[in-house]
Design an enzyme around this catalytic site. Structure first.
Site, mmCIF file in Angstrom:
data_model
loop_
_atom_site.group_PDB
_atom_site.id
_atom_site.type_symbol
_atom_site.label_atom_id
_atom_site.label_comp_id
_atom_site.label_asym_id
_atom_site.label_seq_id
_atom_site.Cartn_x
_atom_site.Cartn_y
_atom_site.Cartn_z
ATOM 1 N N HIS A 191 28.371 -4.667 8.841
ATOM 2 C CA HIS A 191 27.105 -5.024 9.489
ATOM 3 C C HIS A 191 27.377 -5.412 10.950
ATOM 4 O O HIS A 191 27.133 -6.554 11.341
ATOM 5 C CB HIS A 191 26.443 -6.199 8.760
ATOM 6 C CG HIS A 191 26.063 -5.940 7.338
ATOM 7 N ND1 HIS A 191 25.525 -6.909 6.510
ATOM 8 C CD2 HIS A 191 26.135 -4.819 6.575
ATOM 9 C CE1 HIS A 191 25.281 -6.400 5.301
ATOM 10 N NE2 HIS A 191 25.658 -5.129 5.318
ATOM 11 N N GLU A 238 35.019 7.460 25.867
ATOM 12 C CA GLU A 238 35.800 7.655 24.648
ATOM 13 C C GLU A 238 34.964 8.030 23.422
ATOM 14 O O GLU A 238 35.488 8.629 22.477
ATOM 15 C CB GLU A 238 36.539 6.338 24.363
ATOM 16 C CG GLU A 238 37.701 6.484 23.445
ATOM 17 C CD GLU A 238 38.246 5.127 23.030
ATOM 18 O OE1 GLU A 238 39.463 4.972 23.098
ATOM 19 O OE2 GLU A 238 37.445 4.248 22.630
ATOM 20 N N HIS A 277 20.336 -2.460 8.981
ATOM 21 C CA HIS A 277 21.268 -2.944 7.951
ATOM 22 C C HIS A 277 22.731 -2.909 8.425
ATOM 23 O O HIS A 277 23.389 -3.938 8.480
ATOM 24 C CB HIS A 277 21.093 -2.128 6.657
ATOM 25 C CG HIS A 277 21.952 -2.604 5.526
ATOM 26 N ND1 HIS A 277 21.506 -2.754 4.238
ATOM 27 C CD2 HIS A 277 23.255 -2.954 5.486
ATOM 28 C CE1 HIS A 277 22.475 -3.206 3.468
ATOM 29 N NE2 HIS A 277 23.557 -3.324 4.204
ATOM 30 N N HIS A 282 32.050 -0.048 4.867
ATOM 31 C CA HIS A 282 30.695 -0.456 5.254
ATOM 32 C C HIS A 282 30.747 -1.829 5.906
ATOM 33 O O HIS A 282 31.438 -2.719 5.426
ATOM 34 C CB HIS A 282 29.806 -0.489 3.999
ATOM 35 C CG HIS A 282 28.468 -1.113 4.203
ATOM 36 N ND1 HIS A 282 27.571 -0.680 5.156
ATOM 37 C CD2 HIS A 282 27.852 -2.142 3.566
ATOM 38 C CE1 HIS A 282 26.470 -1.410 5.086
ATOM 39 N NE2 HIS A 282 26.612 -2.310 4.133
ATOM 40 N N GLU A 301 27.359 -1.580 -3.668
ATOM 41 C CA GLU A 301 27.226 -0.272 -3.006
ATOM 42 C C GLU A 301 28.230 0.738 -3.565
ATOM 43 O O GLU A 301 28.582 1.714 -2.893
ATOM 44 C CB GLU A 301 27.424 -0.411 -1.480
ATOM 45 C CG GLU A 301 26.575 -1.457 -0.804
ATOM 46 C CD GLU A 301 25.084 -1.150 -0.792
ATOM 47 O OE1 GLU A 301 24.677 -0.133 -1.380
ATOM 48 O OE2 GLU A 301 24.336 -1.949 -0.220
HETATM 49 P P1 13P Z 1 28.332 -6.461 -1.917
HETATM 50 O O1 13P Z 1 28.708 -7.924 -1.798
HETATM 51 O O2 13P Z 1 27.764 -6.126 -3.257
HETATM 52 O O3 13P Z 1 29.505 -5.578 -1.521
HETATM 53 O O4 13P Z 1 27.156 -6.178 -0.880
HETATM 54 C C1 13P Z 1 27.307 -6.394 0.485
HETATM 55 C C2 13P Z 1 26.511 -5.451 1.311
HETATM 56 O O5 13P Z 1 26.801 -5.299 2.476
HETATM 57 C C3 13P Z 1 25.374 -4.724 0.703
HETATM 58 O O6 13P Z 1 24.948 -3.693 1.517
HETATM 59 ZN ZN ZN Z 2 25.440 -3.979 3.631
#
Ligand code: 13P
Ligand code: ZN
Length: 270
Positions: A141, A169, A210, A139, A116
């Site tokens: 999940h 909050e 995602h 980033h 990413e």
């Molecule tokens: P990478 O291992 O390439 O960082 O990918 C993980 C991810 O969350 C892709 O969206």
């Molecule tokens: Zn991801």
């Protein structure tokens, strides 16, 4: 030359990656972080004239030419970063208008930057245009935000308002709101451009089905944004199917806005 593993930017990065894993946001290799470094600071720890290798990035970011980033590697497990930072992290410098990157440290097993990377760098450029002190793109999940994208409207205003209504909050932490992207193929320049466009206005962008991106002036701010939105999503999922006996009204959100002097996203409160 000082030991880079003792640099505050390194110890904070490792601590944040470990916390993200421990929060259940980053199973296996999921998630990625990039931190814009101050070049003079890097010079205390690395010979910046010594390039280990150069690789193409697949995009351009002329405004970030010559800038250095500490970034997680593709395929690297967040649970392990604390134990082997020199393989799982890298310090890279953008060159050729961002079309290539020079590895200055790390990825010692031959690895490379996160898949990413385009989203990270294009997002840094977008955030820097909104706030010159912005440094971090993160980033993850997180399960509740992710789950919410299956059962809630993906309209950005509606999504944000629901989160604001879940904990008092939330509006204090992200008055700028949350951008939302529909499901898109990850690891591409297209999702990078779409994310960066939303990050101009807000520091959080949800990728439906995602995960989420958070931006901040430091790792704590980016982490705290995701943490707070994730809490809002958790409350939503706990109560969405139950009868509501109470609510945070728009009038109350306006009271918070006024009391704390917030700049709430224009038109997102009734
Ligand atoms: P990478 O291992 O390439 O960082 O990918 C993980 C991810 O969350 C892709 O969206
Ligand atoms: Zn991801």
């Amino acid at each position: 030359m000082k030991d880079i593993l003792t640099a505050p930017f390194m110890t904070e990065m490792i601590r944040t990656a470990a916390l993200m894993y421990d929060h259940g946001w980053d199973e296996r290799n999921s998630g990625n972080i990039s931190l814009l470094l101050d070049e003079t600071q890097v010079g205390e720890y690395l010979d910046t004239g010594r390039v280990l290798r150069t690789f193409p990035t697949g995009f351009t970011a002329p405004g970030l030419e010559g800038r250095c980033f500490l970034v997680t590697g593709t395929g690297k497990y967040f649970k392990n970063i604390r134990y082997r930072p020199e393989t799982d992290l890298g310090v890279v410098r953008l060159t050729r208008g961002g079309a290539a990157a020079e590895l200055l440290w790390g990825f010692s097993d031959g690895g490379t930057v996160t898949s990413e990377f385009a989203t990270h760098i294009l997002s840094h450029a977008a955030r820097l245009s909104a706030d010159p002190d912005s440094r971090v793109i993160l980033h993850a999940h997180p399960p509740n935000l992710l789950a919410m994208t299956f059962v809630h409207s993906l309209d950005e205003r509606e999504f944000t308002r629901t989160l604001w209504q879940m904990c008092t909050e939330c509006i204090m932490v992200f008055p700028d709101g949350v951008g939302v992207l529909p499901w898109m193929l990850c690891g591409t320049n297209e999702i990078g451009k779409a994310t960066a466009a939303r990050l101009r206005a807000a520091r959080l962008v949800v990728w439906a089905q995602h995960g989420v991106y958070g931006a901040g002036r430091d790792l704590d701010e980016a982490f705290g944004l995701v943490e707070t939105a994730e809490k809002g999503a958790e409350i939503y999922l706990k109560i969405a199917h139950l009868p509501r006996l109470a609510a945070i009204t728009d009038a109350q959100l306006r009271q918070i806005e006024k009391h704390y002097g917030l700049t709430v996203r224009e038109g997102w409160l009734d």
